[in-house]
Design a protein around this motif. Structure first.
Motif, PDB file in Angstrom:
ATOM      1  N   ILE A  17     -29.922  13.544  22.365  1.00  0.00           N
ATOM      2  CA  ILE A  17     -30.361  12.472  23.669  1.00  0.00           C
ATOM      3  C   ILE A  17     -30.988  11.214  22.807  1.00  0.00           C
ATOM      4  CG2 ILE A  17     -31.544  12.389  25.776  1.00  0.00           C
ATOM      5  CD1 ILE A  17     -30.962  15.381  25.942  1.00  0.00           C
ATOM      6  N   GLU A  18     -31.940  11.383  22.037  1.00  0.00           N
ATOM      7  CA  GLU A  18     -32.622  10.348  21.451  1.00  0.00           C
ATOM      8  C   GLU A  18     -31.707   9.361  20.922  1.00  0.00           C
ATOM      9  OE1 GLU A  18     -36.234   9.454  18.337  1.00  0.00           O
ATOM     10  OE2 GLU A  18     -35.898  11.616  18.824  1.00  0.00           O
ATOM     11  N   ALA A  19     -30.882   9.783  20.096  1.00  0.00           N
ATOM     12  CA  ALA A  19     -29.695   9.045  19.193  1.00  0.00           C
ATOM     13  C   ALA A  19     -28.971   8.311  20.482  1.00  0.00           C
ATOM     14  CB  ALA A  19     -29.011   9.990  18.354  1.00  0.00           C
ATOM     15  N   GLN A  20     -28.360   9.029  21.378  1.00  0.00           N
ATOM     16  CA  GLN A  20     -27.677   8.407  22.360  1.00  0.00           C
ATOM     17  C   GLN A  20     -28.553   7.405  22.921  1.00  0.00           C
ATOM     18  OE1 GLN A  20     -26.738  11.609  24.736  1.00  0.00           O
ATOM     19  NE2 GLN A  20     -24.326  11.303  24.231  1.00  0.00           N
ATOM     20  N   THR A  21     -29.463   7.541  23.222  1.00  0.00           N
ATOM     21  CA  THR A  21     -30.512   6.559  23.971  1.00  0.00           C
ATOM     22  C   THR A  21     -30.690   5.299  23.208  1.00  0.00           C
ATOM     23  OG1 THR A  21     -31.520   8.205  25.252  1.00  0.00           O
ATOM     24  CG2 THR A  21     -32.627   6.048  25.334  1.00  0.00           C
ATOM     25  N   LYS A  22     -31.045   5.482  21.919  1.00  0.00           N
ATOM     26  CA  LYS A  22     -31.066   4.296  21.035  1.00  0.00           C
ATOM     27  C   LYS A  22     -30.026   3.650  20.973  1.00  0.00           C
ATOM     28  CE  LYS A  22     -35.120   6.230  18.308  1.00  0.00           C
ATOM     29  NZ  LYS A  22     -35.375   6.908  16.898  1.00  0.00           N
ATOM     30  N   VAL A  23     -28.909   4.156  20.690  1.00  0.00           N
ATOM     31  CA  VAL A  23     -27.645   3.513  20.399  1.00  0.00           C
ATOM     32  C   VAL A  23     -27.165   2.644  21.651  1.00  0.00           C
ATOM     33  CG1 VAL A  23     -25.184   3.563  20.105  1.00  0.00           C
ATOM     34  CG2 VAL A  23     -26.771   4.809  18.558  1.00  0.00           C
ATOM     35  N   SER A  24     -27.360   3.237  22.829  1.00  0.00           N
ATOM     36  CA  SER A  24     -26.845   2.724  24.070  1.00  0.00           C
ATOM     37  C   SER A  24     -27.771   1.490  24.391  1.00  0.00           C
ATOM     38  CB  SER A  24     -27.076   3.686  25.168  1.00  0.00           C
ATOM     39  OG  SER A  24     -26.185   4.753  25.132  1.00  0.00           O
ATOM     40  N   GLU A  25     -29.020   1.520  24.163  1.00  0.00           N
ATOM     41  CA  GLU A  25     -29.950   0.508  24.334  1.00  0.00           C
ATOM     42  C   GLU A  25     -29.932  -0.722  23.661  1.00  0.00           C
ATOM     43  OE1 GLU A  25     -33.731   2.086  24.220  1.00  0.00           O
ATOM     44  OE2 GLU A  25     -33.755   3.194  26.405  1.00  0.00           O
ATOM     45  N   ILE A  26     -29.706  -0.448  22.370  1.00  0.00           N
ATOM     46  CA  ILE A  26     -29.573  -1.557  21.295  1.00  0.00           C
ATOM     47  C   ILE A  26     -28.236  -2.394  21.512  1.00  0.00           C
ATOM     48  CG2 ILE A  26     -29.733  -2.023  18.704  1.00  0.00           C
ATOM     49  CD1 ILE A  26     -32.410  -1.230  20.217  1.00  0.00           C
ATOM     50  N   SER A  27     -27.177  -1.467  21.422  1.00  0.00           N
ATOM     51  CA  SER A  27     -25.813  -1.922  21.392  1.00  0.00           C
ATOM     52  C   SER A  27     -25.703  -2.682  22.913  1.00  0.00           C
ATOM     53  CB  SER A  27     -24.987  -0.738  21.426  1.00  0.00           C
ATOM     54  OG  SER A  27     -24.896   0.079  22.548  1.00  0.00           O
ATOM     55  N   PRO A  79     -25.003  -7.429  21.907  1.00  0.00           N
ATOM     56  CA  PRO A  79     -23.778  -6.641  22.296  1.00  0.00           C
ATOM     57  C   PRO A  79     -22.643  -7.035  21.366  1.00  0.00           C
ATOM     58  CG  PRO A  79     -24.202  -8.927  23.813  1.00  0.00           C
ATOM     59  CD  PRO A  79     -25.504  -8.451  23.031  1.00  0.00           C
ATOM     60  N   ASP A  80     -22.737  -8.037  20.597  1.00  0.00           N
ATOM     61  CA  ASP A  80     -21.682  -8.399  19.610  1.00  0.00           C
ATOM     62  C   ASP A  80     -21.781  -7.970  18.220  1.00  0.00           C
ATOM     63  OD1 ASP A  80     -24.142  -9.685  18.936  1.00  0.00           O
ATOM     64  OD2 ASP A  80     -23.216 -11.768  18.584  1.00  0.00           O
ATOM     65  N   THR A  81     -22.431  -6.786  17.902  1.00  0.00           N
ATOM     66  CA  THR A  81     -22.643  -6.163  16.582  1.00  0.00           C
ATOM     67  C   THR A  81     -23.201  -4.754  16.930  1.00  0.00           C
ATOM     68  OG1 THR A  81     -23.426  -6.268  14.533  1.00  0.00           O
ATOM     69  CG2 THR A  81     -24.931  -7.084  16.129  1.00  0.00           C
ATOM     70  N   LEU A  82     -22.821  -4.085  15.937  1.00  0.00           N
ATOM     71  CA  LEU A  82     -23.276  -2.786  16.058  1.00  0.00           C
ATOM     72  C   LEU A  82     -24.577  -2.303  14.763  1.00  0.00           C
ATOM     73  CD1 LEU A  82     -20.388  -0.503  17.337  1.00  0.00           C
ATOM     74  CD2 LEU A  82     -22.625  -1.025  18.520  1.00  0.00           C
ATOM     75  N   GLU A  83     -24.518  -3.423  14.049  1.00  0.00           N
ATOM     76  CA  GLU A  83     -25.542  -3.114  12.758  1.00  0.00           C
ATOM     77  C   GLU A  83     -26.906  -2.738  13.223  1.00  0.00           C
ATOM     78  OE1 GLU A  83     -25.213  -6.358  10.246  1.00  0.00           O
ATOM     79  OE2 GLU A  83     -23.102  -6.209   9.791  1.00  0.00           O
ATOM     80  N   ASP A  84     -27.446  -3.411  14.030  1.00  0.00           N
ATOM     81  CA  ASP A  84     -29.038  -3.031  14.707  1.00  0.00           C
ATOM     82  C   ASP A  84     -28.740  -1.654  14.998  1.00  0.00           C
ATOM     83  OD1 ASP A  84     -30.246  -6.047  14.302  1.00  0.00           O
ATOM     84  OD2 ASP A  84     -28.229  -6.173  15.053  1.00  0.00           O
ATOM     85  N   ALA A  85     -28.119  -1.516  16.072  1.00  0.00           N
ATOM     86  CA  ALA A  85     -28.020  -0.076  16.750  1.00  0.00           C
ATOM     87  C   ALA A  85     -27.804   1.083  15.601  1.00  0.00           C
ATOM     88  CB  ALA A  85     -26.849   0.118  17.631  1.00  0.00           C
ATOM     89  N   ALA A  86     -26.956   0.806  14.654  1.00  0.00           N
ATOM     90  CA  ALA A  86     -26.991   1.842  13.576  1.00  0.00           C
ATOM     91  C   ALA A  86     -27.974   2.127  12.831  1.00  0.00           C
ATOM     92  CB  ALA A  86     -25.862   1.329  12.817  1.00  0.00           C
ATOM     93  N   GLU A  87     -28.933   0.915  12.567  1.00  0.00           N
ATOM     94  CA  GLU A  87     -30.127   0.973  11.720  1.00  0.00           C
ATOM     95  C   GLU A  87     -31.437   1.632  12.608  1.00  0.00           C
ATOM     96  OE1 GLU A  87     -33.179  -2.297   9.428  1.00  0.00           O
ATOM     97  OE2 GLU A  87     -31.069  -3.188  10.439  1.00  0.00           O
ATOM     98  N   VAL A  88     -31.385   1.171  13.731  1.00  0.00           N
ATOM     99  CA  VAL A  88     -32.446   1.655  14.442  1.00  0.00           C
ATOM    100  C   VAL A  88     -32.233   3.267  14.924  1.00  0.00           C
ATOM    101  CG1 VAL A  88     -33.478   1.808  16.903  1.00  0.00           C
ATOM    102  CG2 VAL A  88     -33.097  -0.405  15.749  1.00  0.00           C
ATOM    103  N   ALA A  89     -31.120   3.602  15.064  1.00  0.00           N
ATOM    104  CA  ALA A  89     -30.993   5.143  15.333  1.00  0.00           C
ATOM    105  C   ALA A  89     -30.714   5.888  13.911  1.00  0.00           C
ATOM    106  CB  ALA A  89     -29.656   5.315  15.918  1.00  0.00           C
ATOM    107  N   GLY A  90     -30.585   5.143  12.915  1.00  0.00           N
ATOM    108  CA  GLY A  90     -30.555   5.977  11.640  1.00  0.00           C
ATOM    109  C   GLY A  90     -29.184   6.407  11.238  1.00  0.00           C
ATOM    110  N   LEU A  91     -28.004   5.945  11.935  1.00  0.00           N
ATOM    111  CA  LEU A  91     -26.685   6.489  11.584  1.00  0.00           C
ATOM    112  C   LEU A  91     -25.886   5.518  11.167  1.00  0.00           C
ATOM    113  CD1 LEU A  91     -26.361   7.830  15.532  1.00  0.00           C
ATOM    114  CD2 LEU A  91     -26.772   8.932  13.386  1.00  0.00           C
ATOM    115  N   GLU A  92     -24.912   5.973  10.622  1.00  0.00           N
ATOM    116  CA  GLU A  92     -23.831   5.427   9.600  1.00  0.00           C
ATOM    117  C   GLU A  92     -22.796   4.368  10.522  1.00  0.00           C
ATOM    118  OE1 GLU A  92     -20.276   6.137   6.431  1.00  0.00           O
ATOM    119  OE2 GLU A  92     -21.413   7.683   7.173  1.00  0.00           O
TER     120      GLU A  92
END
Length: 621
Positions: free
Chosen positions: A393-403, A407-420
């Protein structure tokens, strides 16, 4: 400052502005609703829509099934646009037939109960472990397949209804004895014939192509060489199973959880009871007291219950109510039962909302707590799952909020959530693999509006343990390829086509020679021609080409020693001339398998005839 804002908001001008803002949002919302893209209907069957989403889901499910069965060869087939078009049309036709069958089954009153569904699921071997149904396996497999339990039950119900519908049709057919004998004789019939094969491959060297031929072929077939729409996507996959790898539970946490939740691991005391009930009415007290006297005289509780109790269902079982659960029969009943201390104790006569009772406690199990060692593994599993759920749920929340914020890149969302952050190359819808081949992702990825925006998608939950956010980074729209791009495949295809025409033309010449009595040596002198005598070929023999064999068995039996001829054009471009010389019918016993085969054939024909008639009479658009 807040006070000044509050005072200012009470003015007429502020209220007018606020009203305009509300009206603007209302109009915007209505316009968005009106202009939102609906799930279009591919077909309607008697007013029932078969939607694009339903077709896409069926397409992906069938594709995945084929891939599991046949492996990577399926992806090679899916790269062929004409094959995919035919495959998709087959899916649509299948859904139309299924909808017709569903409607007819409903009209016939065919139903499948919840109990039948339950029994079918429990009996499925894929949901069993060591020969027994396992609910955890069941739920895990459903998650992998993208089903919720409700969705799977509905899907299974539809399949079982159609199965019953088909079985009812086929089960109504019957076979007469002479039909069985005819079938057995035909089934064992053999045929002898001369086969003259003309090879189109051998004639390709005789083909001469002009630039005009190539241009004409291109003009007539260029849309067959249209490229598929392609996209490249970047995406973040949130996978609970991957997050589980980082979860560890210490021994201290296990002991702490056990101590704080000891009630969870305590088996509460249980009382199994039987009762005698006399409903409250005139003479009820007298009747219950008669039962009490019978018990006092030594008669068994079961026999007295069978004689006196007006709870007929339990009376048949000695008054047994199984294990007591408070709150079912009311407060007076609960108090009386809880006053019993050991197995065999019987209450005095008491009155409840249902009437007058006498209750006996037939079994008693005292409360007992499981030891820490006995539940240690269970606690570890529970704690681990709780932590996984929190991380998910934490990862979902972080990715949703940052993306959403960027809205025009997913690099920041991936970095904040610690996901590839994963990417694909330019691929067609049929080439998407893994998590991005999910119907909901494919539908979104190839949506024109979504592509043009170039923004991140919302969070899409694939199943209970996987969700994804993605964006299209590159798009290559479908287009008709220029002649120079596809000159080589066009040349190859046109050469084969013309060689096939030459083969058919030569086969006509060969047929005339065969009819005129030409010797095999003369025919074999042509390098494109091969002759062979086929002796006693059965209806299902694989030693000859299936198209040739089927054509031979469609020919009438030769009369007066005169052969029967046919020319067969084969799918690979070759052509064959067949000369049927004799038909042999061997005596055959009519055995049970033969009867079943005939019955199955007749039943299938009945089902097909009904489907064809239903299609003809249905309103299909």
């Amino acid at each position: 400052m807040l006070e000044r804002i509050r005072e200012g908001s009470q003015g007429i001008a502020a209220k007018v502005i606020l009203g305009l803002v509300i009206l603007t949002f209302a109009i915007s919302g209505i316009g968005s609703y009106i202009n939102s893209k609906a799930d279009t209907a591919v077909k309607t069957v008697n007013g029932v829509e078969i939607t694009q989403t339903a077709v896409e889901e069926a397409f992906q499910n069938e594709r995945n099934r084929m891939k599991q069965q046949f492996g990577d060869v399926v992806e090679q087939l899916m790269a062929d646009e004409s094959y995919v078009a035919n495959f998709r049309q087959g899916i649509v036709d299948k859904l139309v037939v299924e909808e017709l069958q569903r409607q007819q089954a409903k009209d016939l009153g065919i139903r499948v109960s919840d109990e039948q569904i339950k029994k079918a699921i429990v009996a499925m071997p894929e949901f069993q472990r060591n020969g027994q149904f396992d609910n955890e396996v069941y739920l895990a497999l459903l998650r992998q397949a993208g089903f919720t339990p409700t969705q799977f039950r509905d899907y299974l119900r539809q399949q079982m209804v159609r199965s019953q519908y088909t079985a009812s049709l086929m089960g109504s057919e019957f076979v007469l004895e002479h039909e069985k004998e005819q079938y057995a004789a035909l089934n064992n019939q053999t045929r002898t014939f001369l086969q003259v094969l003309v090879s189109s491959k051998a004639l390709e060297s005789n083909v001469e192509l002009t630039e005009e031929d190539i241009q004409a072929y291109y003009d007539n077939n260029k849309f067959s060489y249209k490229t598929a729409d392609k996209v490249a996507v970047e995406y973040i996959l949130i996978d609970a199973q991957k997050l589980a790898e980082a979860v560890a539970v210490s021994a201290e946490q296990l002991e702490e959880y056990y101590e704080q939740n000891i009630v969870e691991f305590t088996k509460q005391e249980q009382r199994r009871i039987a009762h005698i009930l006399v409903e409250a009415k005139e003479g009820a007290e007298e009747k219950i007291n008669q039962a009490k006297e019978k018990l006092a005289s030594g008669e068994s509780f079961a026999s007295v219950a069978a004689e006196f109790s007006e709870d007929t269902f339990s009376a048949e079982n000695g008054g047994d109510l199984e294990w007591f659960e408070a709150g079912v029969f009311g407060e007076a009943f609960d108090q009386a039962v809880l006053a019993l201390e050991k197995a065999g104790d019987v209450t005095p006569v008491f009155e409840s909302e249902s009437g007058f009772h006498i209750v006996k406690m037939t079994e008693y199990e005292k409360a007992e707590s499981a030891s820490f060692e006995d539940v240690k593994a269970q606690i570890a599993s529970q704690l681990q799952q709780l932590k996984i759920d929190e991380l998910y749920i934490e990862a979902q929340t972080k990715v949703s909020e940052i993306s959403f914020e960027i809205p025009d890149t997913l690099e920041d969302a991936a970095e904040v959530a610690g996901l590839e952050l994963k990417t694909t190359g330019l691929v067609t819808a049929n080439q998407l693999q893994g998590i991005v081949s999910s119907p909901s992702v494919v539908s979104k990825a190839f949506d024109e509006n979504f592509i043009s925006e170039g923004l991140n998608s919302e969070l899409i939950e694939i199943n209970d343990t996987k969700s994804i956010v993605f964006r299209v980074t590159e798009n290559q729209p479908a287009r008709v390829q220029q002649l120079e791009e596809i000159r080589t495949p066009i040349t190859v295809a046109l050469t084969r086509e013309k060689a096939s025409e030459l083969a058919s033309k030569k086969a006509l010449e060969v047929e005339e020679k065969v009819k005129a009595g030409a010797e095999l040596a003369e025919l074999n002198a042509d390098p494109a021609v091969t002759t062979s005598n086929q002796i006693d070929v059965g209806r299902f023999d694989t030693k000859v080409n299936a198209n040739v064999r089927d054509a031979v068995f469609e020919l009438p039996k030769p009369e007066n020693g005169q052969p029967e001829y046919d020319l067969v054009e084969l799918p690979n471009g070759d052509a064959a001339v067949v000369s049927l010389t004799s038909v042999t019918t061997k005596p055959a016993l009519v055995e049970a398998p033969v009867s079943n085969q005939v019955l199955n054939v007749i039943g299938q024909q009945a089902v097909k005839a009904l489907i064809d008639a239903s299609k003809a009479n249905a309103d299909i658009e």
